[in-house]
Design a protein around this motif. Structure first.
Motif, PDB file in Angstrom:
ATOM      1  N   THR A 258       0.848  -1.196   0.000  1.00  0.00           N
ATOM      2  CA  THR A 258       0.000   0.000   0.000  1.00  0.00           C
ATOM      3  C   THR A 258       0.883   1.245   0.000  1.00  0.00           C
ATOM      4  O   THR A 258       2.109   1.155  -0.128  1.00  0.00           O
ATOM      5  CB  THR A 258      -0.955  -0.004   1.219  1.00  0.00           C
ATOM      6  OG1 THR A 258      -1.911   1.052   1.077  1.00  0.00           O
ATOM      7  CG2 THR A 258      -0.194   0.186   2.524  1.00  0.00           C
ATOM      8  N   ARG A 259       0.236   2.399   0.103  1.00  0.00           N
ATOM      9  CA  ARG A 259       0.990   3.639   0.279  1.00  0.00           C
ATOM     10  C   ARG A 259       1.537   3.700   1.701  1.00  0.00           C
ATOM     11  O   ARG A 259       0.840   3.396   2.666  1.00  0.00           O
ATOM     12  CB  ARG A 259       0.052   4.825   0.041  1.00  0.00           C
ATOM     13  CG  ARG A 259       0.686   6.197   0.293  1.00  0.00           C
ATOM     14  CD  ARG A 259      -0.299   7.317  -0.049  1.00  0.00           C
ATOM     15  NE  ARG A 259       0.265   8.634   0.185  1.00  0.00           N
ATOM     16  CZ  ARG A 259       0.024   9.383   1.273  1.00  0.00           C
ATOM     17  NH1 ARG A 259      -0.779   8.945   2.226  1.00  0.00           N
ATOM     18  NH2 ARG A 259       0.585  10.579   1.398  1.00  0.00           N
ATOM     19  N   GLY A 260       2.787   4.078   1.828  1.00  0.00           N
ATOM     20  CA  GLY A 260       3.370   4.340   3.127  1.00  0.00           C
ATOM     21  C   GLY A 260       3.629   5.813   3.295  1.00  0.00           C
ATOM     22  O   GLY A 260       3.912   6.519   2.326  1.00  0.00           O
ATOM     23  N   VAL A 261       3.491   6.259   4.543  1.00  0.00           N
ATOM     24  CA  VAL A 261       3.802   7.661   4.860  1.00  0.00           C
ATOM     25  C   VAL A 261       4.697   7.672   6.089  1.00  0.00           C
ATOM     26  O   VAL A 261       4.400   6.992   7.071  1.00  0.00           O
ATOM     27  CB  VAL A 261       2.522   8.466   5.190  1.00  0.00           C
ATOM     28  CG1 VAL A 261       2.882   9.927   5.474  1.00  0.00           C
ATOM     29  CG2 VAL A 261       1.522   8.360   4.064  1.00  0.00           C
ATOM     30  N   LEU A 262       5.763   8.409   5.983  1.00  0.00           N
ATOM     31  CA  LEU A 262       6.646   8.540   7.143  1.00  0.00           C
ATOM     32  C   LEU A 262       6.370   9.845   7.869  1.00  0.00           C
ATOM     33  O   LEU A 262       6.431  10.924   7.258  1.00  0.00           O
ATOM     34  CB  LEU A 262       8.113   8.531   6.691  1.00  0.00           C
ATOM     35  CG  LEU A 262       9.128   8.808   7.813  1.00  0.00           C
ATOM     36  CD1 LEU A 262       9.206   7.638   8.781  1.00  0.00           C
ATOM     37  CD2 LEU A 262      10.503   9.123   7.235  1.00  0.00           C
ATOM     38  N   LEU A 263       6.063   9.742   9.146  1.00  0.00           N
ATOM     39  CA  LEU A 263       6.028  10.952   9.979  1.00  0.00           C
ATOM     40  C   LEU A 263       7.255  10.913  10.879  1.00  0.00           C
ATOM     41  O   LEU A 263       7.326  10.112  11.814  1.00  0.00           O
ATOM     42  CB  LEU A 263       4.726  11.015  10.790  1.00  0.00           C
ATOM     43  CG  LEU A 263       3.433  11.139   9.961  1.00  0.00           C
ATOM     44  CD1 LEU A 263       2.234  11.390  10.877  1.00  0.00           C
ATOM     45  CD2 LEU A 263       3.547  12.246   8.909  1.00  0.00           C
ATOM     46  N   ASP A 264       8.201  11.758  10.574  1.00  0.00           N
ATOM     47  CA  ASP A 264       9.446  11.779  11.339  1.00  0.00           C
ATOM     48  C   ASP A 264       9.277  12.757  12.494  1.00  0.00           C
ATOM     49  O   ASP A 264       9.762  13.897  12.455  1.00  0.00           O
ATOM     50  CB  ASP A 264      10.603  12.180  10.417  1.00  0.00           C
ATOM     51  CG  ASP A 264      11.950  11.989  11.098  1.00  0.00           C
ATOM     52  OD1 ASP A 264      11.974  11.788  12.329  1.00  0.00           O
ATOM     53  OD2 ASP A 264      12.976  12.045  10.386  1.00  0.00           O
ATOM     54  N   VAL A 265       8.582  12.290  13.509  1.00  0.00           N
ATOM     55  CA  VAL A 265       8.290  13.152  14.657  1.00  0.00           C
ATOM     56  C   VAL A 265       9.581  13.515  15.373  1.00  0.00           C
ATOM     57  O   VAL A 265       9.726  14.616  15.910  1.00  0.00           O
ATOM     58  CB  VAL A 265       7.290  12.463  15.609  1.00  0.00           C
ATOM     59  CG1 VAL A 265       6.866  13.412  16.733  1.00  0.00           C
ATOM     60  CG2 VAL A 265       6.064  11.983  14.845  1.00  0.00           C
TER      61      VAL A 265
END
Lengths: 342, 342, 342, 342
Positions: A176-183
């Motif tokens: 699927t689509r992945g999204v990185l949130l680099d908190v």
């Protein structure tokens, strides 16, 4: 083969728990009960469902994911599966033990008994399935003796394994689509959050805002949250990476996780949620809501560092993600080598 | 992260060995020596290379692979990792042994000692790394004490594992265009080749012709060859699936495999090449040429049946393939759950 | 069955190395070479011998051993085989991992599928063979590529195990007179020797003198040497019990060990010999002489505390000892539960 | 240390079930219930007891055992623990998997990194605890959810092992007089009983009579019953040695086993009792009475052949027996290398 059914219309998404409503630290069960009731997805995909939030991934989402491949660059998000790993024996979890059963030494010594100069090496492993980079299966956690979709834990996971939601049921799902949130990069120091930092819905939103439109999170995405904890372990040694203090998702993120209809979530920490936990006497309360109640797949101990560097460099935080578990029959978890492609 | 270097120009591809030149069944070593000399890729990607033919995959190929996702349908090409598997103990290879270390029974009994009603199940596995669907690493096979790229087998694979070409080196590589050649359907009966059927270059070409233009094979592709052997095992039981007679690639396919510059090849059989082998006294002679000499990655025991059905139905035999090994440090092989996406 | 041959006459016992001749700490190899030459038993029991000093046990010795049973009291000299054990992963040595494959929980839940109310529990283990109380086999240690009786290490222990001296060859041997020398009690403080205390021939003699005539050591005996190290681990935790500093046999004890013609020796420590070792840059030099050169069996991590208490109470330091290894085919070591009977 | 308490006076021994009263093959539960009620030893050694019939061994019995050592000859009664063993994977039971973690090949290659020429080999094992010659622990079998001494199975054996009767509790117990009843030699053909031969009290008595006074069986003895089944497996291959048809103890032997107050019993078969079992739909009904109700320790897969030959030769069927389990904490069974000494 997994040909997704038409996805049902989104439900009226419940409002996120507002962090302004502080948790009663002395009453984890009360908070868990309220959240479980509010965010429970039991029956949402039928009484027989074994996939939980993976149902949010549909064919259109997969096409979208493939369309995100723009440069042809791949990233393995797996830690090395190594005897020098984070595990310390808790609950019998040791690091993978890799055993050579035949070697080049034996081949060179000419003692293998094969004809015409062929030689071979072979190997084996003993490992807890959650020793390193992994997916928690839906049978991994129970809420007051109930497993995903309301089944009885005692009937779901016996000594013979998970009779319903074994990891093999999801063998073909994780594309699927992945999204990185680099908190860690957005809100931390030197790219790293301090231990005990509880990542709330607001923190996720702030990170999205900072990262830009490619970081928008929606239905069917797999969300990757980087805290920087693994970066530190790489620098300072494993120490108490497994089970010790760490940044992680807050109990206050529950509403957000639910309303965004993500397919799965993964972090670079041992335990996904903030540690110490946000109640006085508690053990992984967020797991207790998201796995058996929401049916959300959790990935732990992922290595997000190379990907994060690349995203920071090109400003694009979305990508195609293929993260296929090894389909051990009836397993409640699985090693995985997730591949992100940009 | 794997950002492929610019690929060197193709060498003048050697001509395939023509099947009209029959092999001398009594001289495996002579044939192996000639073929190894002819099809050796040592040094082609530098003295330090550890990836072999995976070097054929470049960024453009990965973009092409992603562009093949047209419907958003996924296929797991993995067999179940199950105690009821094909292994019979040869060379210590047993089927995966899945062990529950905690269960829903224990959770329901309230004896796990966790607070606020959380319960958990956990598991472990003992398995040979080549017990089920797998990649052979480049350190798995030697030719007269030499490993891939001309290194000494004794220095490459010690009791501490593969010091150079451990499977972790390829953690991010296996994303490319896949092509299925269903030789079983093209040339067999009821979709299955008889045991001992040696698949030559001509058979591969005939299958391509029959399947149409989507089946063209080229540089950087991963080629999947279906014989129907697994289909039979599924119907009749494992019997001697592991090590017994089976259709498979012929020694006569060597030139074709080399000149097409594929990145890897996988079959639905235990051993990739035809069995019994094509020499009187022999053991896997094709392995001896392709792994240490060509540097070709081999996948074995893949389940190609659902994918084959779909390809037959829509007439399209190409797809995106992501087949990421679990990166056990210094391992000479790895379990894999390959994901094809159309 | 083991019916000992008539024992050959004792050789002229070489004089013990005198501690007054101090070792050259900078030259371990010189000292090892001299000692190996002096105390080597190669060929003493024939070219085909696989038992080493176990040959010293004859029928008369076994009768003597049985005659030492005077009260009918038994002592297990084994540590618990437990996940909470001394190992720390060095050389892949982890503590035993005990795995339940079926349980009373499952039986009580009525899900085992057995008729007429029978239920069952079952279990498995993964363990290094030297994880806990053990015998080192004669194939465990080599001296400059030579194994016991002068064989080539490379031919003795392959990936297929010990081809000559596998522990199964000694399955019926370990029944003889045991003698406990409680050096910790004799020469230590509170029954314990300090770390690094090197037990010489003189210390053994002093202990014998102190303990009285029952402590005399002779041909065919198994000698048990207590340092008190395990007592401390039990009190303070394992810490560096495995591989850290400890009292143990001195390189200066070699002559004494040789001339007394003991069948085997065991201690309550991880490594039998004193640690740190008595050379500047060294690793277990005493092992290097006694196992491959003398053919002496070494037991490690034995629990001698209860036996020691009893011996102190009744003044009798001799007993019957039965310490049968589990006969894993071709193993270089074995777990053992030694039974002393007084 | 095990210093037996004064043994309580023998109870009025119940009469053996007479084989003239034929079993109702259709009512296993009725027969089991009657026998369990009649031969139950719950509470006989107190509510906290964990040793069952091992309590019959007292100091006098151990002295008697030692007095039986007359020649100083030892016998290992263990099968080899070997990958070529009887197991077939039923209930996850595979044969022991022996894994070399370091070898003489590596030592000879000079790659181990040790100083002054020392080299080493090391190994590990994965094995079900009941893979080969073994003791069943008292937590191995339940009768209608009850374990030994009337405890609840669900509380006794959890995923964390046997909380009461773990095999480590008996670490020092198994030293006593052994008696061999070679029923195969007494009543069989060529020393072997046919499959399905159910050994009753009468058969045991006939064998004793034939073997003479040394074969008398009494309180605290460990009884070894040879059927010849292993002899056949050695000749013909394992085939269905594990779980298939075999001679063994009859349900009609129950009274005799109970009234003779033996400490334990062992056979040369996989399952101790006759197979097929003596009821139409049954699984190991004798186990269900003797383990949880009588508290009788059962040994299985012992190799009695060498001992039997020796006993036939000298006419003496009694000996000292030391059969110490490896004390895996909380295990429900254990490998054992039993040593008989004559």
């Amino acid at each position: 083969m997994s040909e997704p059914l038409e996805t049902p219309e989104p439900t009226d998404a419940p409002e996120p728990l507002h962090p302004a409503e502080p948790l009663d630290r002395s009453d984890p069960l009360g908070a868990i009960d309220a959240a479980a009731t509010r965010f429970r997805n039991w029956g949402r995909w039928g009484a027989d469902d074994v996939l939980g939030t993976l149902n949010f991934i549909d064919a259109a989402k997969r096409l979208e994911a493939a369309s995100l491949v723009r440069r042809g660059t791949t990233f393995s998000l797996s830690q090395p599966f190594d005897s020098d790993g984070p595990q310390n024996g808790w609950r019998g979890r040791v690091n993978p033990i890799h055993l050579m059963t035949d070697t080049g030494l034996a081949a060179a010594a000419g003692i293998q008994g094969f004809p015409h100069g062929i030689g071979g090496a072979d190997d084996a492993v003993f490992m807890p399935l959650q020793a390193s980079t992994q997916w928690d299966g839906l049978g991994h956690i129970f809420d007051r003796t109930k497993a995903w979709n309301g089944r009885d834990a005692a009937q779901v996971v016996t000594n013979d394994g998970d009779q319903f939601t074994g990891i093999q049921t999801a063998a073909a799902e994780f594309m699927t689509r992945g999204v990185l949130l680099d908190v860690g990069a957005a809100l931390g120091v030197d790219g790293q959050l301090p231990d005990g930092f509880a990542i709330t819905a607001e923190h996720l939103e702030q990170t999205i805002q900072r990262q830009g439109s490619s970081a928008a999170v929606g239905r069917g995405d797999i969300l990757l949250v980087r805290t920087g904890r693994l970066t530190r372990a790489r620098r300072e040694g494993w120490q108490d990476y497994a089970g010790g203090a760490a940044a992680g998702l807050s109990f206050h993120s529950l509403g957000w996780l639910h309303s965004h209809e993500i397919a799965a979530i993964a972090t670079d920490t041992w335990g996904f949620e903030v540690r110490p936990n946000e109640f006085d006497d508690a053990f992984q309360p967020l797991h207790q809501v998201v796995i058996p109640n929401m049916g959300l797949y959790i990935g732990e101990m992922w290595d997000l560092d190379s990907l994060a560097e690349d995203c920071a460099a090109d400003g694009c935080y979305e990508f195609m993600l293929v993260a296929a578990p090894i389909p051990f029959t009836k397993a409640v978890g699985s090693p995985v080598n997730p591949i992100a492609v940009k």
